[in-house]
Design an enzyme around this catalytic site. Structure first.
Site, PDB file in Angstrom:
ATOM      1  N   ASP A  26       0.872  -1.178   0.000  1.00  0.00           N
ATOM      2  CA  ASP A  26       0.000   0.000   0.000  1.00  0.00           C
ATOM      3  C   ASP A  26       0.907   1.226   0.000  1.00  0.00           C
ATOM      4  O   ASP A  26       1.799   1.338   0.848  1.00  0.00           O
ATOM      5  CB  ASP A  26      -0.864  -0.038   1.272  1.00  0.00           C
ATOM      6  CG  ASP A  26      -2.218   0.587   1.077  1.00  0.00           C
ATOM      7  OD1 ASP A  26      -2.259   1.710   0.544  1.00  0.00           O
ATOM      8  OD2 ASP A  26      -3.217  -0.026   1.485  1.00  0.00           O
ATOM      9  N   ASP A  41      -3.217   4.824  -1.944  1.00  0.00           N
ATOM     10  CA  ASP A  41      -4.205   5.389  -1.042  1.00  0.00           C
ATOM     11  C   ASP A  41      -4.652   6.771  -1.531  1.00  0.00           C
ATOM     12  O   ASP A  41      -3.822   7.592  -1.928  1.00  0.00           O
ATOM     13  CB  ASP A  41      -3.555   5.509   0.347  1.00  0.00           C
ATOM     14  CG  ASP A  41      -4.554   5.781   1.441  1.00  0.00           C
ATOM     15  OD1 ASP A  41      -5.485   4.980   1.605  1.00  0.00           O
ATOM     16  OD2 ASP A  41      -4.399   6.811   2.144  1.00  0.00           O
ATOM     17  N   GLU A  65      -6.850   4.024  -5.406  1.00  0.00           N
ATOM     18  CA  GLU A  65      -8.090   4.231  -4.673  1.00  0.00           C
ATOM     19  C   GLU A  65      -8.612   5.582  -5.120  1.00  0.00           C
ATOM     20  O   GLU A  65      -8.072   6.625  -4.746  1.00  0.00           O
ATOM     21  CB  GLU A  65      -7.846   4.228  -3.158  1.00  0.00           C
ATOM     22  CG  GLU A  65      -9.151   4.281  -2.375  1.00  0.00           C
ATOM     23  CD  GLU A  65      -8.991   4.731  -0.929  1.00  0.00           C
ATOM     24  OE1 GLU A  65      -9.819   4.336  -0.096  1.00  0.00           O
ATOM     25  OE2 GLU A  65      -8.056   5.508  -0.625  1.00  0.00           O
ATOM     26  N   HIS A  87     -11.440  -2.986   3.564  1.00  0.00           N
ATOM     27  CA  HIS A  87     -11.238  -2.765   5.007  1.00  0.00           C
ATOM     28  C   HIS A  87     -11.921  -1.499   5.510  1.00  0.00           C
ATOM     29  O   HIS A  87     -11.808  -1.178   6.690  1.00  0.00           O
ATOM     30  CB  HIS A  87      -9.734  -2.720   5.304  1.00  0.00           C
ATOM     31  CG  HIS A  87      -9.054  -1.569   4.617  1.00  0.00           C
ATOM     32  ND1 HIS A  87      -8.890  -1.511   3.245  1.00  0.00           N
ATOM     33  CD2 HIS A  87      -8.544  -0.421   5.090  1.00  0.00           C
ATOM     34  CE1 HIS A  87      -8.298  -0.381   2.931  1.00  0.00           C
ATOM     35  NE2 HIS A  87      -8.079   0.304   4.028  1.00  0.00           N
ATOM     36  N   ASP A  88     -12.576  -0.769   4.622  1.00  0.00           N
ATOM     37  CA  ASP A  88     -13.253   0.466   5.037  1.00  0.00           C
ATOM     38  C   ASP A  88     -14.771   0.340   5.031  1.00  0.00           C
ATOM     39  O   ASP A  88     -15.461   1.269   5.466  1.00  0.00           O
ATOM     40  CB  ASP A  88     -12.882   1.610   4.078  1.00  0.00           C
ATOM     41  CG  ASP A  88     -11.419   1.999   4.171  1.00  0.00           C
ATOM     42  OD1 ASP A  88     -10.840   1.864   5.261  1.00  0.00           O
ATOM     43  OD2 ASP A  88     -10.858   2.431   3.150  1.00  0.00           O
TER      44      ASP A  88
HETATM   45  C1  NOJ Z   1      -8.158   5.116   2.659  1.00  0.00           C
HETATM   46  C2  NOJ Z   1      -7.843   3.867   3.426  1.00  0.00           C
HETATM   47  O1  NOJ Z   1      -8.423   2.759   2.786  1.00  0.00           O
HETATM   48  C3  NOJ Z   1      -8.364   4.075   4.826  1.00  0.00           C
HETATM   49  O2  NOJ Z   1      -8.319   2.885   5.585  1.00  0.00           O
HETATM   50  C4  NOJ Z   1      -7.559   5.177   5.472  1.00  0.00           C
HETATM   51  O3  NOJ Z   1      -8.094   5.462   6.752  1.00  0.00           O
HETATM   52  C5  NOJ Z   1      -7.602   6.457   4.628  1.00  0.00           C
HETATM   53  N1  NOJ Z   1      -7.419   6.208   3.228  1.00  0.00           N
HETATM   54  C6  NOJ Z   1      -6.523   7.397   5.052  1.00  0.00           C
HETATM   55  O4  NOJ Z   1      -5.270   6.930   4.667  1.00  0.00           O
END
Ligand code: NOJ
Length: 550
Positions: A110, A212, A275, A341-342
């Site tokens: 990542d 990210d 992302e 994971h979010d």
């Molecule tokens: C996206 C990530 O997937 C998330 O888990 C993170 O909290 C935020 N970006 C900040 O890096």
């Protein structure tokens, strides 16, 4: 649309199935309750041992494993070129790379370009004075004349995106936690240092990166206020009160993307998946053009839906999303995920009537049937659910969902033993229901795990599925039907029924046979129609008949 791509190894990621690991929760090799890199090495055969007894994935993405105070569980990086001791060390990571490559698995890390940790030496130096060497590696602004914040931006985790530093009398910008200061990508020194981070890992043998919040890296040069969001409703995350016009997908962010791609191209097979957030027209920009390429892959999260409004499981809506993306130029390889994971896990997300598990089975065949590079989130293949975690055990600082993101990050359930085969110690987050585990599902042909394994290996064996064109077929209410065709090989039709009633799908031309279905009871009748039980999906196959009309 034709795929029109070059089938060389160079573009290995077009055919690949990716598996997303949250390392804290995959496998703990040393009994401290936290998953680690050695734990991942120990479980690689589960992921792909070259036989159909394993899941069969081709590549892994690890969420951050760098040294970090873990305020945002690794997305607050304090050293981009090392490994957090909870996970192991550089030598373990080197062994993981080698062990993956021995099995033909590629490894993505990542990459977190938008912000680092406030403990990172760059920010620690920036705090020393307004003249510090690294001061302009971050965004510092004076208070407005009335003493107020430099602009109206809101942190994604809530509250202002600015924190005042008393000692130097200025605010610094943080799009997430105050402990995650934003790096200033308008400073060429930041760009050079962050490009060197990519080179550091690529030279060690890593195959690429998930990037990210790629779209935040360059903001409006004057950090202008964001306008109010007319679609905001009470109950939506505070961050969405404003439209992120000046802080997300700002037009020149694509130059940063192109710069990253040039570094990747120094290593011939390296790939990045961004992302990114926005409609297909925005996503298209992150792919760049054939002359000025951007990232090879960019997530399309629309099958999950926004935080405030998960996508309802509705064939028509799903069809619209897929067809809209398919309008993009052929080099823009779609990239779908059902979980990450979010976001809340699919089995729970679609469970308002108790049928979440049924929908998740059909979703497996949708995900792996689409023209896409699919990403599977650890535990999705055994149907892991959102785990109800007592308030005092919650760890995630972000609470834009009820109870934050921890319920989707609980340890992988390998078996029904007290430590679930995950740990010999106390897990960092509680486990989900003990019945959902790999051991229980491994030998059960009707399990979710068996379905995922069959779908992945079938996809590998069928050129139509891993490399074929996409064509949406006429779909009756409650169904979404599409064909994947590979010239001179086979055609596969994927049909999805999102209704609670059985549906019959007419198949063009006849000669079809059932390849795989999510539910018992799916059947091809007379080679020409497919009966789909409620909430089921199926793949049917036909040898290519040359000359069949488009
Ligand atoms: C996206 C990530 O997937 C998330 O888990 C993170 O909290 C935020 N970006 C900040 O890096």
């Amino acid at each position: 649309m034709s795929t029109g791509w070059n089938e060389s190894e160079h573009e290995w990621w077009r055919k690949a199935v990716f598996y997303h690991i949250y390392p804290r929760s995959f496998h703990d090799s040393n009994g401290d309750g936290i998953g680690d890199l050695q734990g991942i090495i120990d479980r690689l055969d589960y992921l792909n041992d070259g036989t159909e007894r394993s899941l069969g994935v081709d590549a892994i993405w690890l969420t951050p494993t760098y040294p970090s105070p873990m305020k945002d569980f690794g997305y607050d990086v304090s050293d981009y070129c090392n490994v957090h001791p909870d996970f192991g060390d550089l030598e373990t990571l080197d062994r993981l790379i080698a062990a993956c490559h021995e099995r033909g698995i590629r490894l993505l890390l990542d990459y977190v370009p938008n912000h680092c940790s406030d403990r990172h030496p760059w920010f620690q130096d920036a705090l020393r004075s307004r003249d510090a060497t690294h001061r302009d590696w971050f965004y510092w602004r004076d208070p407005k004349p009335d003493g107020y914040l430099p602009n109206n931006w809101i942190s994604v985790f809530g509250g202002p995106a600015w924190t005042f530093h008393d000692a130097t009398g200025q605010y610094y910008l943080h799009s997430f936690l105050p402990e995650q200061p934003d790096l200033n990508w308008r400073n060429p020194k930041v760009v050079a240092a962050m490009h060197d981070v990519l080179r550091f890992w690529l030279a060690r043998g890593v195959d690429g990166f998930r990037i990210d919040v790629m779209g935040m890296v360059l903001k409006h040069p004057d950090l202008r206020d964001n306008p109010p969001n007319p679609d905001y409703e009470i109950g939506m995350p505070e961050y969405t009160r404003l439209r992120a016009d000046n802080s997300l997908n700002y037009p020149d962010v694509y130059s940063a993307v192109a710069g990253i791609r040039r570094v990747l191209d120094e290593y011939s097979e390296a790939v990045a998946v961004g992302e990114v957030f926005g409609p297909p027209s925005i996503l298209a920009k992150y792919y760049g053009t054939l002359d000025s390429p951007g990232l090879q892959l960019n997530f399309n999260f629309q099958l999950i839906g926004p935080d405030s409004k998960p996508l309802p499981w509705d064939a028509e809506r799903i069809g619209e999303i897929v067809r809209a993306f398919d309008e993009l130029p052929a080099h823009a390889q779609p990239c779908y995920a059902l979980n990450n994971h979010d976001r809340p896990r699919i089995v729970s997300r679609l469970n308002s009537d108790g049928f979440g598990g049924e929908r998740a089975r059909a979703a497996c065949l949708l995900l792996l049937g689409l023209r896409s590079t699919p990403f599977i989130y650890y535990g999705e293949e055994i149907g892991m659910v959102e785990v109800s975690i007592p308030e005092d055990q919650l760890q995630d600082p972000a609470r834009f969902h009820h109870r934050g993101r921890d319920p989707a990050r609980t340890p992988m359930q390998w078996d029904a033993n007290p430590g679930r085969g995950f740990t010999s110690g106390t897990p960092w987050l509680p486990f989900g229901p003990e019945g959902i585990n790999v051991a229980a599902q491994s030998e059960d042909p009707g399990s979710m795990l068996s379905l995922y394994r069959r779908a992945i290996w079938t996809r590998k064996a069928e050129a139509a599925l891993h490399s074929g064109d996409f064509r949406a077929l006429p779909s009756d209410t409650g169904t979404f039907v599409f064909e994947r065709r590979y010239p001179a090989a086979s055609s596969v039709i994927c049909a999805l029924n999102t209704d609670l009633e059985e549906r019959e799908v007419q198949l063009p031309d006849g000669g079809w046979s059932l390849l795989l279905s999510s539910h018992d009871g799916a059947a091809v009748q007379g080679g020409a129609s497919l009966v789909l039980p409620p909430l089921a999906a199926a793949w049917v196959r036909q040898e290519r008949q040359e000359g069949r009309g488009v």
